[in-house]
Design a protein around this motif. Structure first.
Motif, mmCIF file in Angstrom:
data_model
loop_
_atom_site.group_PDB
_atom_site.id
_atom_site.type_symbol
_atom_site.label_atom_id
_atom_site.label_comp_id
_atom_site.label_asym_id
_atom_site.label_seq_id
_atom_site.Cartn_x
_atom_site.Cartn_y
_atom_site.Cartn_z
ATOM 1 N N ILE A 52 0.841 -1.202 0.000
ATOM 2 C CA ILE A 52 0.000 0.000 0.000
ATOM 3 C C ILE A 52 0.874 1.249 0.000
ATOM 4 N N PHE A 53 1.952 1.243 0.786
ATOM 5 C CA PHE A 53 2.868 2.380 0.805
ATOM 6 C C PHE A 53 3.553 2.559 -0.549
ATOM 7 N N LEU A 57 3.366 5.728 -3.079
ATOM 8 C CA LEU A 57 4.539 6.406 -3.634
ATOM 9 C C LEU A 57 4.498 6.443 -5.157
ATOM 10 N N LEU A 58 4.147 5.308 -5.786
ATOM 11 C CA LEU A 58 4.080 5.272 -7.248
ATOM 12 C C LEU A 58 2.976 6.165 -7.787
ATOM 13 N N MET A 59 1.925 6.325 -7.015
ATOM 14 C CA MET A 59 0.813 7.158 -7.433
ATOM 15 C C MET A 59 1.192 8.634 -7.376
ATOM 16 N N GLY A 60 2.261 8.944 -6.707
ATOM 17 C CA GLY A 60 2.664 10.333 -6.570
ATOM 18 C C GLY A 60 2.111 10.946 -5.307
ATOM 19 N N GLY A 61 2.065 10.177 -4.260
ATOM 20 C CA GLY A 61 1.502 10.651 -3.005
ATOM 21 C C GLY A 61 2.225 11.850 -2.444
ATOM 22 N N ILE A 62 3.549 11.870 -2.573
ATOM 23 C CA ILE A 62 4.318 13.004 -2.069
ATOM 24 C C ILE A 62 4.008 14.249 -2.904
ATOM 25 N N GLU A 68 -0.950 21.052 -4.466
ATOM 26 C CA GLU A 68 -2.392 20.810 -4.586
ATOM 27 C C GLU A 68 -2.697 20.393 -6.023
ATOM 28 N N PRO A 69 -3.327 19.224 -6.230
ATOM 29 C CA PRO A 69 -3.628 18.818 -7.608
ATOM 30 C C PRO A 69 -4.622 19.779 -8.247
ATOM 31 N N ILE A 96 -3.326 7.428 -10.373
ATOM 32 C CA ILE A 96 -3.797 6.112 -9.922
ATOM 33 C C ILE A 96 -3.684 5.096 -11.047
ATOM 34 N N VAL A 97 -4.075 5.478 -12.260
ATOM 35 C CA VAL A 97 -3.985 4.557 -13.406
ATOM 36 C C VAL A 97 -2.530 4.195 -13.684
ATOM 37 N N ALA A 98 -1.632 5.175 -13.630
ATOM 38 C CA ALA A 98 -0.210 4.898 -13.868
ATOM 39 C C ALA A 98 0.343 3.958 -12.799
ATOM 40 N N ALA A 99 -0.049 4.162 -11.542
ATOM 41 C CA ALA A 99 0.434 3.278 -10.476
ATOM 42 C C ALA A 99 -0.088 1.855 -10.664
#
Length: 157
Positions: A52-53, A57-62, A68-69, A96-99
């Motif tokens: 999940i972490f 990270l892959l989703m670009g959480g940071i 702000e998106p 999300i799709v990329a992750a």
């Protein structure tokens, strides 16, 4: 100690300690200085938390936390957009799709690795090899298509 007792008194009192009776040994706990064991979650829970972490990270959480998106997935007129037109910004749904695609590609490489472990089971290894190559190749192709659309090399109407 228990075997000595059985040897010592077994011949004199066969009705109490016959050949079938074994006196169990008591294992006393050993005291260890400064060792404290706290309950911890199982390995599967830690693995799930790690995945999940990594997904976050892959989703670009940071990136989502810092900046702000711009939007969830639409332009100013309200039309639905899946890809942000710039490579320096992204919609949340695009991230999300990329992750998900990166995880699918990673699972393909994991299947390729497992195919080498089953080299003696030829049919199973070939199935794993083909499935891993299809998953890794498909996810790579879709990610490249997404990048081509974002950079403007492919125009989607």
């Amino acid at each position: 100690m228990s075997e000595k007792l059985q040897d010592k008194f077994g011949k004199k009192m066969p009705w109490v300690m016959g050949n079938q009776v074994r006196i169990p040994r008591i294992k006393y706990p050993t005291y260890r200085e400064g060792s404290l064991s706290l309950p911890s979650p199982g390995r599967s829970m830690m693995l799930l938390g790690t995945f999940i972490f990594l997904f976050w990270l892959l989703m670009g959480g940071i990136y989502i936390l810092i900046k702000e998106p711009s939007a969830m997935g639409g332009n100013a007129s309200g039309a639905i957009m899946w890809l942000y037109p710039s490579t320096s910004d992204a919609f949340v749904i695009e991230s999300i799709v990329a992750a998900v695609l990166i995880f699918i590609g990673g699972s393909g490489f994991f299947l390729l690795y497992n195919a080498t472990k089953h080299s003696f089971n030829y049919n199973y290894a070939i199935k794993l090899l083909i499935l891993g190559m299809v998953l890794a190749g498909t996810s790579f192709g879709i990610l490249q298509y997404m990048m081509a659309v974002k950079t403007g090399k492919i125009i989607v109407s």
